[in-house]
Write an enzyme that holds these catalytic residues in place. Structure first.
Site, PDB file in Angstrom:
ATOM      1  N   SER A 264       0.842  -1.193   0.000  1.00  9.75           N
ATOM      2  CA  SER A 264       0.000   0.000   0.000  1.00  9.75           C
ATOM      3  C   SER A 264       0.877   1.243   0.000  1.00  9.75           C
ATOM      4  CB  SER A 264      -0.911  -0.028   1.230  1.00  9.75           C
ATOM      5  OG  SER A 264      -0.675   1.070   2.058  1.00  9.75           O
ATOM      6  N   LYS A 265       0.417   2.237  -0.771  1.00  7.80           N
ATOM      7  CA  LYS A 265       1.199   3.468  -0.872  1.00  7.80           C
ATOM      8  C   LYS A 265       1.302   4.147   0.485  1.00  7.80           C
ATOM      9  CE  LYS A 265       0.412   4.397  -5.673  1.00  7.80           C
ATOM     10  NZ  LYS A 265       0.135   5.263  -6.756  1.00  7.80           N
ATOM     11  N   ARG A 266       0.284   3.959   1.301  1.00  7.68           N
ATOM     12  CA  ARG A 266       0.300   4.631   2.605  1.00  7.68           C
ATOM     13  C   ARG A 266       1.174   3.894   3.603  1.00  7.68           C
ATOM     14  NH1 ARG A 266      -4.366   4.056   4.712  1.00  7.68           N
ATOM     15  NH2 ARG A 266      -5.301   3.303   2.792  1.00  7.68           N
ATOM     16  N   ASP A 268       3.421   1.224   3.075  1.00  7.17           N
ATOM     17  CA  ASP A 268       4.751   0.746   2.716  1.00  7.17           C
ATOM     18  C   ASP A 268       5.528   1.820   1.959  1.00  7.17           C
ATOM     19  OD1 ASP A 268       4.283  -2.154   3.483  1.00  7.17           O
ATOM     20  OD2 ASP A 268       2.669  -1.854   2.045  1.00  7.17           O
TER      21      ASP A 268
END
Ligand code: GLU
Length: 501
Positions: A264-266, A268
């Site tokens: 996840s961009k948020r 990781d």
């Protein structure tokens, strides 16, 4: 109804990287593409997709093309396009249409022509349904969500209030053989009449993507598994627009992070640039990314890229999710760093030294060159290099509080070890061997092994408990600076520390 490529065709194309063109019965070049949407910085998943396409093209002697999918005007940010190019370049993934990459935002006229033709042929129709009305009809009829085909036979005229929807077949299946996932089949009854052009006339991702894959003569589409569900739509569109033989599909396994959750961009750290900025080498990144779903047959995972190109095959890709392991990436990077020759290591370190805390003055290139091999064998990233050498170039070392507490303030042996070191180092021959022997003796006098005996000396001089080999560092630092720092540390110990029993 099989409208994708069959297993036999896929096998042949996958093995040889070539496919016979039905129209000409001639072998055509393998041609793949990386088609980023410039809505964010290039993340690990996209970089892996780009890499696998590149590896496949290079191993098959084919072409690797880039296409910018910026049909979503609201989410696309033009300044990110250059960033994507820069990151691909940094990774070493050269593309064959460089400087001439199609941008979908510039192809609106071509797409519009296709939409108009599909409307005229009855393959698409105008629709002015509001979402709420569709939902209400579905719930009244007890149907699942999705467009219900209400406008299909209404023969509405295309206008500013209508979208264009593709008329999907209401029965039958769309089937194809995916190189990685095997035979895949979708019921047409489950495919809604999806939108191909918005009310402002712009086309959606699916249509632009299908038109361009055909126009560019793409032979193999390798992309993330998250797009697998859109493939039947792509195949139907391709057939409807009268495109050539469909490409071979290979849907790459998902990349999962901690807890086997989708990256996840948020949560990781997924931006490739962040790894570049932290001092990962591009050769480490591509080597590691190649292992996310693929593995060399001999099990030797860290190896030069040209060997990976030679060994790579689509058939060897594992369909199950690939786990991203930051520790393993760091390990691969450390190995690649150690494999650099001295000059390469110096060159790679330079950008990281440039922003270091001793700037603008203080840096001594000769000192760095002398200690560099010791640093090279100890760091996992280039970002760790400045902290390994900063004490050489700063007037006073940056004292790490935890290290000072452990090795000096809370260490009952520290006062005597420091005092002893000051005494011995004043007259000792200034060589690594002599300083090593003197410290060993000091330790023995206190019943301490070398590691414990040198800890307060190291922290006094370098500010930290970890760093390059101490005695080589002291030799480079010089007697005067070493003694100054030992004395300063010795003076800083509160009196009560010496009375701890
Ligand atoms: N533009 C799509 C994306 O960035 C890729 C589509 C494709 O590879 O077919 O997700």
């Amino acid at each position: 109804m099989v409208i994708g490529r069959s297993a036999a065709q896929t096998q042949r194309a996958g093995d040889q990287g070539l496919r016979p063109s039905d129209a000409t019965l001639q072998w055509v070049t393998t041609r793949v593409r990386f088609a980023p949407s410039p809505t964010g910085s290039l993340h690990l998943g996209s970089a892996r997709t780009a890499l696998f396409n590149w590896l496949f093209a290079r191993s098959a002697g084919g072409e690797f093309l880039v296409r910018i999918e910026d049909t979503d005007a609201e989410r696309s940010r033009p300044e990110l396009i250059q960033q994507v190019f820069d990151t691909l370049e940094w990774l070493g993934l050269d593309w064959d249409n460089r400087g001439d990459e199609p941008r979908q935002s510039e192809r609106a006229d071509q797409y519009r022509e296709v939409v108009d033709r599909m409307l005229a042929e009855g393959r698409a129709y105008a629709c002015n349904c509001e979402r709420a009305a569709v939902d209400a009809r579905n719930s009244a009829a007890g149907r699942p969500p999705g467009y219900d085909g209400f406008c299909r036979d209404r023969a509405l005229t295309v206008g500013p209030d209508t979208v264009a929807r593709f008329a999907t077949p209401s029965a039958g299946t769309v089937e194809f053989d995916d190189v990685i996932r095997g035979h895949v089949s979708f019921e047409c009854a489950n495919l809604e009449d999806f939108v191909i052009a918005r009310s402002d006339g712009s086309v959606t991702f699916l249509l632009a993507n299908a038109i361009d894959d055909d126009a560019m003569g793409i032979t193999h589409v390798m992309r993330g598994e998250d797009l697998l569900n859109t493939t039947p739509k792509s195949l139907l569109l391709r057939q409807a627009i009268g495109g050539g033989e469909p490409p071979v599909y290979a849907h790459l396994p998902l990349i999962v992070g901690e807890g086997r959750k989708k990256l996840s961009k948020r949560r990781d750290d997924v931006a490739v640039e962040n790894y570049r900025d932290a001092g990962y080498l591009p050769e480490a990144m591509v080597n590691y990314l190649a292992l996310l779903g693929w593995g060399p047959s001999d099990g030797i995972e860290v190896r030069p890229l040209n060997e990976i190109v030679e060994m790579f095959s689509l058939e060897a890709i594992n369909p199950s999710p690939a786990a991203f392991d930051a520790k393993k990436l760091a390990h691969v990077n450390a190995e690649k760093l150690r494999a650099l020759d001295a000059d390469e290591f110096l060159r790679a370190s330079e950008p990281f030294l440039a922003g270091a805390p001793w700037e603008p003055a203080g840096f001594d290139r000769d000192v760095f060159v002398a200690i560099a091999p010791e640093v090279q064998s100890r760091v996992k990233t280039l970002g760790e290099v400045p902290a390994m050498v900063d004490f050489f170039f700063l007037d006073a070392p940056l004292m790490d509080e935890a290290s000072v507490a452990k090795a000096i303030t809370n260490n009952p042996d520290a006062p005597e070890l420091l005092a002893g070191a000051i005494r011995r180092f004043e007259s000792e021959t200034w060589s690594a061997e002599a300083l090593h022997a003197a410290t060993l003796e000091l330790g023995e006098a206190h019943g301490l092994k070398l590691g414990k005996a040198q800890a307060p000396i190291r922290v006094a001089v370098t500010g930290r408990t970890v760093g390059p080999p101490l005695f080589e560092a002291l030799v480079l630092l010089g007697r005067t600076t070493t003694l100054d720092r030992l004395k300063r540390a010795s003076r800083s110990i509160p009196d009560e520390a010496t009375t701890i029993t």
